[in-house]
Motif scaffolding. Structure first.
Motif, short mmCIF file in Angstrom:
data_model
loop_
_atom_site.label_atom_id
_atom_site.label_comp_id
_atom_site.label_asym_id
_atom_site.label_seq_id
_atom_site.Cartn_x
_atom_site.Cartn_y
_atom_site.Cartn_z
N ILE A 1 -0.37 -2.18 7.81
CA ILE A 1 -0.18 -0.75 7.60
C ILE A 1 0.72 -0.20 8.71
O ILE A 1 0.45 -0.39 9.89
N CYS B 1 -6.03 5.64 -0.04
CA CYS B 1 -4.73 5.00 -0.21
C CYS B 1 -4.83 4.07 -1.41
O CYS B 1 -5.92 3.85 -1.95
N TYR B 2 -3.71 3.53 -1.81
CA TYR B 2 -3.71 2.70 -3.02
C TYR B 2 -2.99 1.37 -2.77
O TYR B 2 -1.90 1.34 -2.19
N LEU B 3 -3.64 0.31 -3.22
CA LEU B 3 -3.00 -1.00 -3.24
C LEU B 3 -2.23 -1.10 -4.55
O LEU B 3 -2.79 -0.88 -5.63
N SER C 1 3.04 0.29 3.98
CA SER C 1 2.84 -1.08 4.45
C SER C 1 4.07 -1.91 4.13
O SER C 1 5.00 -1.46 3.45
N PHE D 1 0.83 -1.20 0.00
CA PHE D 1 0.00 0.00 0.00
C PHE D 1 0.87 1.26 0.00
O PHE D 1 1.94 1.29 0.61
#
Length: 231
Positions: A188, A199-201, A168, A159
């Motif tokens: 996280i 947020c972005y994976l 992460s 992340f």
């Protein structure tokens, strides 16, 4: 004659592919220009290297099968011209394997006759519709979508925040797993987010280095921290 720094480029490609567990890499070297380099590399590298011979093509097929059954990634070096499809025992393997080409201006990978593209890598598809982060641990399910792409490769998932800062741990999803569904838990770091933040994976394949970013919305609340005691 091998050009200056050409072996360095070749080695970098091989290391990238074999580190990503992208399966067998076939390399036809018609004049055997790299034969000495490969023989030396075979002695020093930790990767599997099989040096084929034109007179015993069936042995190459046997070796390829053994690597595939062991879910190992190996370099299959062939210091002779590529046989015709009807005479090549590994023709079927070339449809889903990387082929290193050193006859172009710069070394490159091909798959099924065309230059390697992001779309050639079997993707990891995120399963489930709830793209929400509601605590410091995020449980994720992925489908190894073998219906798309030809070459398997390891992926890395992690992340980042809205400023592209890593938030992460990075988790490597191995390509040689037998399962088609993979469960991972991302942790996280320094959980301090407010509801509504995005947020972005990131799902990155380690062969091409290409990545997909999936937005996740934060649903912050009181997070219970386990203190090591059971009540």
């Amino acid at each position: 004659m091998v050009k200056l720094n050409e072996w360095d480029q070749v080695e970098a490609l091989l290391v990238r592919a074999l580190t990503a567990n992208a399966g067998n890499v076939f390399w036809y070297d018609p004049e055997g220009e790299f034969a000495e380099k490969v023989a030396r590399w075979q002695e020093t590298t930790d990767f599997s290297v099989f040096i084929s011979a034109a007179a015993v093509l069936f042995k190459t097929k046997v070796a390829v099968n053994s690597f595939e059954q062991a879910r190992d990634s190996a370099l299959i070096y062939c210091p002779y011209p590529k046989p015709l499809p009807t005479e090549n025992f590994v023709t079927d393997c070339l449809y889903y394997s990387l082929e290193l080409v050193t006859s172009e201006a710069a070394p490159l990978f091909r798959v099924a006759g065309h230059r390697l593209r992001e779309a050639d890598v079997v993707p990891l598809q995120l399963m489930g519709n709830k793209q929400v982060i509601d605590g410091p641990r995020v449980h994720l399910d992925f489908l190894v979508d073998a219906a798309h792409g030809a070459v398997r490769a390891d992926h890395q998932v992690y992340f980042v925040d809205g400023n592209n800062n890593l938030i992460s741990d990075k988790i490597t999803v191995l390509s040689n797993l037998a399962s088609t569904v993979v469960h991972v838990t991302a942790k996280i770091d320094d959980w301090d987010f407010e509801s509504g933040e995005i947020c972005y994976l990131v799902v990155e394949d380690l062969l091409t280095g290409m990545a997909v970013m999936v937005p996740f919305e934060v649903e912050a609340g009181d997070v219970d921290v386990f203190d090591g005691q059971f009540w």
